[in-house]
Scaffold this active site. Sequence first.
Site, PDB file in Angstrom:
ATOM      1  N   PHE A  58       0.821  -1.214   0.000  1.00 27.21           N
ATOM      2  CA  PHE A  58       0.000   0.000   0.000  1.00 27.21           C
ATOM      3  C   PHE A  58       0.855   1.266   0.000  1.00 27.21           C
ATOM      4  O   PHE A  58       0.368   2.346   0.312  1.00 27.21           O
ATOM      5  CB  PHE A  58      -0.917   0.004   1.225  1.00 27.21           C
ATOM      6  CG  PHE A  58      -1.905  -1.138   1.250  1.00 27.21           C
ATOM      7  CD1 PHE A  58      -3.118  -1.045   0.603  1.00 27.21           C
ATOM      8  CD2 PHE A  58      -1.599  -2.313   1.931  1.00 27.21           C
ATOM      9  CE1 PHE A  58      -4.020  -2.097   0.621  1.00 27.21           C
ATOM     10  CE2 PHE A  58      -2.497  -3.373   1.966  1.00 27.21           C
ATOM     11  CZ  PHE A  58      -3.706  -3.265   1.301  1.00 27.21           C
ATOM     12  N   SER A  59       2.126   1.138  -0.342  1.00 25.81           N
ATOM     13  CA  SER A  59       3.071   2.242  -0.192  1.00 25.81           C
ATOM     14  C   SER A  59       2.807   3.387  -1.164  1.00 25.81           C
ATOM     15  O   SER A  59       2.909   3.225  -2.383  1.00 25.81           O
ATOM     16  CB  SER A  59       4.498   1.723  -0.387  1.00 25.81           C
ATOM     17  OG  SER A  59       5.408   2.787  -0.468  1.00 25.81           O
TER      18      SER A  59
END
Length: 294
Positions: free
Chosen positions: A70-71
């Site tokens: 989810f960076s």
Amino acid sequence: MHLETEKQFNEIAQSIPYQTIQYKDVAITIKRLDQIHPAISGNKFFKLKYNFSQAKNLGYKGVLTFGGAFSNHIAATAFAAQLFGFKSLGIIRGEELQSHPYNATLTFAHEYGMQFSFISREQYRQKNQVDFIEQLKTNYPDYYLIPEGGTNDLAILGCQEILSPSDLQDYQTICCAVGTGGTISGIIESCQPHHQVLGFSALKGDFLTREVQQFTSKKNWKIIDDYCCGGYAKVTAELINFIRSFEQKYQIPLEQIYTGKLLMGIFDLVDQGKFPSKVLVIHSGGLQGRSSII
């Protein structure tokens, strides 16, 4: 520094708007870094600016960096790399993800040319160890390495530009979300002793305090982890309900990893009577990681 790349970064930055909302007796002014650019937005714009200049200056052909599924950093790096003519490689935490459909963040990064290397969580914990880094440099000699979240000395240099002179003049309390500690470190370094900087952590634990202490000797700051909802990328029904209610009332988009937790924490502290009459809040973007459950 490679001035051409710095100039390109500055040219794509739009004028950063502010939006003030009133909650009870507190005026909360939100600096909308999410509107700098559709893809290289928020704090990532400032973190990447001087790193990409350095990569260009040193003659690298690609950039290599680290992140989870989810960076925000992974997505922004992929877009910036394609924009400035670099190859990009993401070292992604979680080897099991290789056999799963990409989520929105990884799909976005892949569409902009980023290749992935999925590694186990155990391997990923070695990302800062000398032997691990040296092996990556051997395997990818044409790639400039950017740490997880983009946090290094060059990122902090960029993040010192988040606050304008008028911000520093008009506000004494400044709030931001915290992931790896780079953004808040830059903000702290740009502040004076009379400012109070509050960082709302997306993760549980006091290790972030130690991380920030590596980048600044100033004491006018605090990390708050009471609103991380149990850890990174973890959510609760309370958080989702807060984000939905906030967006409906103020028409400001949030996401569940960083900015939702930040504003939920601020509102709760206002409810407790623990905030001054006005504060500046840094909206750090990351909206491409916004969950469909919001």
